[in-house]
Motif scaffolding. Sequence first.
Motif, short mmCIF file in Angstrom:
data_model
loop_
_atom_site.label_atom_id
_atom_site.label_comp_id
_atom_site.label_asym_id
_atom_site.label_seq_id
_atom_site.Cartn_x
_atom_site.Cartn_y
_atom_site.Cartn_z
N VAL A 53 -3.70 -3.50 -6.54
CA VAL A 53 -3.03 -2.72 -5.49
C VAL A 53 -3.69 -3.00 -4.13
O VAL A 53 -2.99 -3.19 -3.12
CB VAL A 53 -3.08 -1.22 -5.82
N LYS A 54 -5.01 -3.03 -4.10
CA LYS A 54 -5.71 -3.31 -2.83
C LYS A 54 -5.33 -4.68 -2.29
O LYS A 54 -5.10 -4.84 -1.08
CB LYS A 54 -7.22 -3.21 -3.04
N LEU A 55 -5.28 -5.67 -3.16
CA LEU A 55 -4.90 -7.01 -2.73
C LEU A 55 -3.44 -7.04 -2.27
O LEU A 55 -3.11 -7.76 -1.30
CB LEU A 55 -5.11 -8.01 -3.87
N PHE A 134 -1.57 4.32 -1.47
CA PHE A 134 -0.50 4.33 -2.46
C PHE A 134 0.86 4.26 -1.77
O PHE A 134 1.77 3.58 -2.24
CB PHE A 134 -0.59 5.59 -3.32
N GLY A 135 0.98 4.99 -0.67
CA GLY A 135 2.24 4.97 0.06
C GLY A 135 2.58 3.58 0.55
O GLY A 135 3.71 3.10 0.41
N THR A 136 1.59 2.91 1.13
CA THR A 136 1.79 1.54 1.60
C THR A 136 2.13 0.61 0.46
O THR A 136 3.03 -0.23 0.55
CB THR A 136 0.52 1.03 2.31
N PHE A 137 1.43 0.79 -0.66
CA PHE A 137 1.68 -0.05 -1.83
C PHE A 137 3.11 0.09 -2.33
O PHE A 137 3.80 -0.89 -2.59
CB PHE A 137 0.71 0.30 -2.95
N THR A 143 10.07 -3.80 -2.43
CA THR A 143 10.77 -5.02 -2.00
C THR A 143 10.48 -6.20 -2.92
O THR A 143 11.07 -7.27 -2.75
CB THR A 143 10.35 -5.41 -0.56
N GLU A 144 9.58 -6.02 -3.88
CA GLU A 144 9.23 -7.08 -4.82
C GLU A 144 9.92 -6.81 -6.16
O GLU A 144 9.58 -5.86 -6.85
CB GLU A 144 7.71 -7.15 -5.01
N MET A 145 10.89 -7.64 -6.50
CA MET A 145 11.72 -7.37 -7.67
C MET A 145 10.92 -7.27 -8.96
O MET A 145 11.19 -6.41 -9.80
CB MET A 145 12.80 -8.44 -7.80
N LEU A 198 8.26 8.57 2.73
CA LEU A 198 7.49 7.39 3.09
C LEU A 198 8.31 6.47 4.01
O LEU A 198 7.79 5.95 5.01
CB LEU A 198 7.08 6.61 1.84
N ALA A 199 9.59 6.28 3.68
CA ALA A 199 10.44 5.40 4.48
C ALA A 199 10.60 5.91 5.91
O ALA A 199 10.75 5.11 6.85
CB ALA A 199 11.81 5.26 3.81
N ALA A 200 10.55 7.22 6.07
CA ALA A 200 10.69 7.82 7.40
C ALA A 200 9.38 7.84 8.17
O ALA A 200 9.33 8.29 9.32
CB ALA A 200 11.24 9.24 7.28
#
Length: 234
Positions: A53-55, A134-137, A143-145, A198-200
């Motif tokens: 997750v960090k990477l 976590f939110g950023t992750f 977006t990654e299928m 998160l999207a907002a």
Amino acid sequence: MGNFAQWAMFSATLGIVFTDQPVRAHLADTKPFSGLRARKKDATRRELAEIAVKLTVQRGYDGFTIAELADAAGVSRRTFSNYFASKAECVAAIQDEQVDRTLSYMRLADPSIPLHEILRTLVSMIADDVTEEFGTFFQIASTEMEVKMQLMFQHDQIVISIAEVIAGRLGLASNDVVAHAIAGFSMTACQVSIDTWLAAGRPGGRPTLYASLERAFGILDLSALEVLRRTNPG
């Protein structure tokens, strides 16, 4: 993860209130005892997922290889393969500890606690764990299928597990449609609320997230679950 029908009626009737304080009511140490070898294995799996997750946050999902991930964790590529079949599976495993904790809470909760209160606590526990990283992750993962599909699979397994616990508490068959509908709604309402927040850009901070959860859960009369439990003593 509708417009929340009249907050006053909602809070008075259902007794479900999401606040900006972490909800841990009735929650003790719910992690079951395990042997040293099992704990070490769990620790390695958890560390691999955390580093993945960090990477992902630092470089993007395609910005590192499994070999680089394994090296960062201090294990061999072969050891990585003992735990995960793919990078996507490893990344999605970041939720494992949360899932274990929330399911343990449901299974060990005192039978006298109303089910709607248990669901309230369960969803609040999930929302409490939405940290900045976590939110950023999850924004990246959406977006990654490969990761998205793995998270969807995990979501379905969680719903099944929650439904089994709900069915047991209500005296229903494990495959009863009511139990699965409640579990599915709870997880979807939670996920949609978190994703929207998160999207907002996290407007209003965590209180806004809890307000969203209130609105989502307001479309159900969860107090009816207690009537169902009384009519199905199991």
